[in-house]
Scaffold this motif. Structure first.
Motif, PDB file in Angstrom:
ATOM      1  N   LYS A  17       0.820  -1.206  -0.070  1.00 23.16           N
ATOM      2  CA  LYS A  17      -0.118  -0.017  -0.089  1.00 23.16           C
ATOM      3  C   LYS A  17       0.807   1.195   0.000  1.00 23.16           C
ATOM      4  O   LYS A  17       0.515   2.171  -0.623  1.00 23.16           O
ATOM      5  CB  LYS A  17      -0.828  -0.118   1.197  1.00 23.16           C
ATOM      6  N   ARG A  18       1.958   1.350   0.744  1.00 21.55           N
ATOM      7  CA  ARG A  18       2.791   2.604   0.615  1.00 21.55           C
ATOM      8  C   ARG A  18       3.525   2.759  -0.755  1.00 21.55           C
ATOM      9  O   ARG A  18       3.366   3.884  -1.183  1.00 21.55           O
ATOM     10  CB  ARG A  18       3.849   2.180   1.615  1.00 21.55           C
ATOM     11  N   ILE A  19       3.609   1.529  -1.528  1.00 23.77           N
ATOM     12  CA  ILE A  19       4.406   1.652  -2.557  1.00 23.77           C
ATOM     13  C   ILE A  19       3.248   2.315  -3.572  1.00 23.77           C
ATOM     14  O   ILE A  19       3.540   3.262  -4.329  1.00 23.77           O
ATOM     15  CB  ILE A  19       4.827   0.265  -3.186  1.00 23.77           C
ATOM     16  N   ILE A  20       1.920   1.588  -3.726  1.00 24.58           N
ATOM     17  CA  ILE A  20       1.100   1.935  -4.466  1.00 24.58           C
ATOM     18  C   ILE A  20       0.615   3.570  -4.428  1.00 24.58           C
ATOM     19  O   ILE A  20       0.353   4.428  -5.214  1.00 24.58           O
ATOM     20  CB  ILE A  20      -0.060   1.045  -4.699  1.00 24.58           C
ATOM     21  N   ASP A  21       0.509   3.851  -3.210  1.00 23.51           N
ATOM     22  CA  ASP A  21       0.111   5.223  -2.732  1.00 23.51           C
ATOM     23  C   ASP A  21       1.205   6.469  -3.229  1.00 23.51           C
ATOM     24  O   ASP A  21       0.697   7.488  -3.443  1.00 23.51           O
ATOM     25  CB  ASP A  21      -0.313   5.162  -1.086  1.00 23.51           C
ATOM     26  N   ARG A  22       2.353   6.007  -3.057  1.00 22.79           N
ATOM     27  CA  ARG A  22       3.461   7.009  -3.483  1.00 22.79           C
ATOM     28  C   ARG A  22       3.417   7.188  -5.040  1.00 22.79           C
ATOM     29  O   ARG A  22       3.541   8.324  -5.414  1.00 22.79           O
ATOM     30  CB  ARG A  22       4.607   6.697  -3.120  1.00 22.79           C
ATOM     31  N   ILE A  23       3.201   5.993  -5.703  1.00 29.21           N
ATOM     32  CA  ILE A  23       3.104   6.156  -7.132  1.00 29.21           C
ATOM     33  C   ILE A  23       2.012   7.152  -7.480  1.00 29.21           C
ATOM     34  O   ILE A  23       2.145   8.089  -8.312  1.00 29.21           O
ATOM     35  CB  ILE A  23       2.820   4.595  -7.754  1.00 29.21           C
ATOM     36  N   PHE A  24       0.642   6.783  -6.925  1.00 27.13           N
ATOM     37  CA  PHE A  24      -0.476   7.735  -7.163  1.00 27.13           C
ATOM     38  C   PHE A  24      -0.197   9.329  -6.764  1.00 27.13           C
ATOM     39  O   PHE A  24      -0.574  10.047  -7.613  1.00 27.13           O
ATOM     40  CB  PHE A  24      -1.674   7.111  -6.676  1.00 27.13           C
ATOM     41  N   LYS A  25       0.497   9.267  -5.619  1.00 30.21           N
ATOM     42  CA  LYS A  25       0.597  10.888  -5.163  1.00 30.21           C
ATOM     43  C   LYS A  25       1.831  11.431  -6.106  1.00 30.21           C
ATOM     44  O   LYS A  25       1.647  12.728  -6.333  1.00 30.21           O
ATOM     45  CB  LYS A  25       1.253  10.586  -3.797  1.00 30.21           C
ATOM     46  N   GLU A  26       2.952  10.822  -6.490  1.00 35.54           N
ATOM     47  CA  GLU A  26       3.836  11.399  -7.243  1.00 35.54           C
ATOM     48  C   GLU A  26       3.771  11.319  -8.812  1.00 35.54           C
ATOM     49  O   GLU A  26       4.574  12.110  -9.464  1.00 35.54           O
ATOM     50  CB  GLU A  26       5.417  11.050  -6.575  1.00 35.54           C
ATOM     51  N   MET A  27       2.944  10.522  -9.234  1.00 34.79           N
ATOM     52  CA  MET A  27       2.835  10.399 -10.635  1.00 34.79           C
ATOM     53  C   MET A  27       1.489  10.541 -11.264  1.00 34.79           C
ATOM     54  O   MET A  27       0.695   9.573 -11.038  1.00 34.79           O
ATOM     55  CB  MET A  27       3.381   8.860 -11.101  1.00 34.79           C
ATOM     56  N   LYS A  28       1.317  11.847 -11.463  1.00 39.40           N
ATOM     57  CA  LYS A  28      -0.267  12.139 -11.879  1.00 39.40           C
ATOM     58  C   LYS A  28      -0.627  11.559 -13.080  1.00 39.40           C
ATOM     59  O   LYS A  28      -2.073  11.370 -13.405  1.00 39.40           O
ATOM     60  CB  LYS A  28      -0.241  13.737 -11.803  1.00 39.40           C
ATOM     61  N   SER A  29      -0.022  11.087 -14.054  1.00 43.61           N
ATOM     62  CA  SER A  29      -0.431  10.408 -15.478  1.00 43.61           C
ATOM     63  C   SER A  29      -0.793   9.089 -15.101  1.00 43.61           C
ATOM     64  O   SER A  29      -1.504   8.546 -15.798  1.00 43.61           O
ATOM     65  CB  SER A  29       0.721  10.529 -16.075  1.00 43.61           C
ATOM     66  N   VAL A  30      -0.485   8.393 -13.952  1.00 43.06           N
ATOM     67  CA  VAL A  30      -0.863   7.162 -13.684  1.00 43.06           C
ATOM     68  C   VAL A  30      -2.464   7.124 -13.428  1.00 43.06           C
ATOM     69  O   VAL A  30      -2.774   7.561 -12.508  1.00 43.06           O
ATOM     70  CB  VAL A  30      -0.172   6.271 -12.521  1.00 43.06           C
ATOM     71  N   THR A  31      -2.982   6.090 -14.162  1.00 37.27           N
ATOM     72  CA  THR A  31      -4.728   5.825 -14.029  1.00 37.27           C
ATOM     73  C   THR A  31      -4.917   4.690 -13.093  1.00 37.27           C
ATOM     74  O   THR A  31      -5.869   4.578 -12.673  1.00 37.27           O
ATOM     75  CB  THR A  31      -5.082   5.882 -15.273  1.00 37.27           C
ATOM     76  N   LYS A  32      -4.095   3.764 -13.085  1.00 40.54           N
ATOM     77  CA  LYS A  32      -4.082   2.457 -12.589  1.00 40.54           C
ATOM     78  C   LYS A  32      -3.030   1.714 -12.274  1.00 40.54           C
ATOM     79  O   LYS A  32      -1.892   1.858 -13.075  1.00 40.54           O
ATOM     80  CB  LYS A  32      -5.071   1.437 -13.455  1.00 40.54           C
ATOM     81  N   ALA A  33      -2.804   1.167 -11.165  1.00 33.70           N
ATOM     82  CA  ALA A  33      -1.457   0.523 -10.950  1.00 33.70           C
ATOM     83  C   ALA A  33      -1.742  -0.880 -10.034  1.00 33.70           C
ATOM     84  O   ALA A  33      -2.666  -0.952  -9.285  1.00 33.70           O
ATOM     85  CB  ALA A  33      -0.595   1.250  -9.989  1.00 33.70           C
ATOM     86  N   LEU A  34      -1.007  -1.815 -10.355  1.00 35.13           N
ATOM     87  CA  LEU A  34      -0.942  -3.105  -9.477  1.00 35.13           C
ATOM     88  C   LEU A  34       0.644  -3.355  -8.835  1.00 35.13           C
ATOM     89  O   LEU A  34       1.401  -3.116  -9.419  1.00 35.13           O
ATOM     90  CB  LEU A  34      -1.219  -4.472 -10.523  1.00 35.13           C
ATOM     91  N   VAL A  35       0.488  -3.609  -7.743  1.00 39.38           N
ATOM     92  CA  VAL A  35       1.827  -3.847  -6.864  1.00 39.38           C
ATOM     93  C   VAL A  35       1.769  -5.135  -6.328  1.00 39.38           C
ATOM     94  O   VAL A  35       0.767  -5.384  -5.509  1.00 39.38           O
ATOM     95  CB  VAL A  35       2.118  -2.545  -5.971  1.00 39.38           C
ATOM     96  N   SER A  36       2.608  -5.919  -6.580  1.00 39.37           N
ATOM     97  CA  SER A  36       2.725  -7.285  -6.107  1.00 39.37           C
ATOM     98  C   SER A  36       4.109  -7.350  -5.302  1.00 39.37           C
ATOM     99  O   SER A  36       5.252  -7.174  -5.874  1.00 39.37           O
ATOM    100  CB  SER A  36       2.966  -8.328  -7.053  1.00 39.37           C
ATOM    101  N   VAL A  37       4.182  -7.764  -4.026  1.00 41.71           N
ATOM    102  CA  VAL A  37       5.170  -7.803  -3.120  1.00 41.71           C
ATOM    103  C   VAL A  37       5.151  -9.429  -2.850  1.00 41.71           C
ATOM    104  O   VAL A  37       4.200 -10.237  -2.439  1.00 41.71           O
ATOM    105  CB  VAL A  37       5.381  -7.241  -2.019  1.00 41.71           C
ATOM    106  N   SER A  38       6.453 -10.061  -3.040  1.00 45.66           N
ATOM    107  CA  SER A  38       6.606 -11.580  -2.911  1.00 45.66           C
ATOM    108  C   SER A  38       7.815 -11.645  -1.879  1.00 45.66           C
ATOM    109  O   SER A  38       8.872 -11.263  -2.179  1.00 45.66           O
ATOM    110  CB  SER A  38       7.071 -12.299  -4.184  1.00 45.66           C
ATOM    111  N   LYS A  39       7.491 -12.402  -0.927  1.00 49.27           N
ATOM    112  CA  LYS A  39       8.577 -12.864   0.172  1.00 49.27           C
ATOM    113  C   LYS A  39       8.761 -14.456  -0.434  1.00 49.27           C
ATOM    114  O   LYS A  39       8.237 -15.027  -0.596  1.00 49.27           O
ATOM    115  CB  LYS A  39       8.091 -12.836   1.458  1.00 49.27           C
ATOM    116  N   VAL A  40      10.295 -14.469  -0.795  1.00 48.29           N
ATOM    117  CA  VAL A  40      10.944 -15.700  -1.245  1.00 48.29           C
ATOM    118  C   VAL A  40      11.369 -16.622   0.005  1.00 48.29           C
ATOM    119  O   VAL A  40      12.125 -16.049   0.870  1.00 48.29           O
ATOM    120  CB  VAL A  40      12.117 -15.429  -2.276  1.00 48.29           C
ATOM    121  N   ASN A  41      10.871 -17.830  -0.213  1.00 45.53           N
ATOM    122  CA  ASN A  41      11.073 -18.862   0.878  1.00 45.53           C
ATOM    123  C   ASN A  41      10.512 -18.344   2.294  1.00 45.53           C
ATOM    124  O   ASN A  41      11.541 -18.139   3.224  1.00 45.53           O
ATOM    125  CB  ASN A  41      12.670 -19.022   1.006  1.00 45.53           C
TER     126      ASN A  41
END
Length: 119
Positions: A76-100
């Motif tokens: 959520k922190r990543i996606i919120d920053r993208i929307f706050k700082e990149m006004k041209s973004v209309t939609k985003a998906l952020v996937s965070v994976s923990k390996v092992n």
């Protein structure tokens, strides 16, 4: 409309509910999919008219440095920053994976994906 994908950004970070996870750390993979109008960039060949993926990579690395118990929280922190700082973004998906992940089983990774759309 177009899509820019940064797939499997590798980061070593300290997320998790277990005390050991915040001390030892773990490997993570982050994928970001950005949707924006790329028509102007496709014609102008100018970085100012598109989504700067160097910036997106930097946001991911900065937010992954901040320890969280839950992958949902860091996503959520990543996606919120993208929307706050990149006004041209209309939609985003952020996937965070923990390996092992330390879940007492043979699991390659666990992934949380959040999506957000500008209204």
């Amino acid at each position: 409309m177009g899509k820019i994908t940064l797939r499997n950004i590798r980061v070593y970070a300290y997320h998790g509910c277990l005390k050991e996870e915040s001390i030892i750390g773990s490997d993570y993979l982050v994928t970001v999919k950005i949707f924006a109008d790329l028509q102007k960039a496709s014609l102008s060949d100018n970085l100012e008219n598109t989504v700067d993926y160097v910036f997106i990579n930097r946001v991911v690395k900065e937010e992954m440095k901040i320890s969280s118990k839950l992958l949902e929280h860091v996503s959520k922190r990543i996606i919120d920053r993208i929307f706050k700082e990149m006004k041209s973004v209309t939609k985003a998906l952020v996937s965070v994976s923990k390996v092992n992940p330390p879940i007492n089983g043979d699991v390659e990774m666990v992934t949380v994906t959040l999506k957000k759309k500008r209204i």
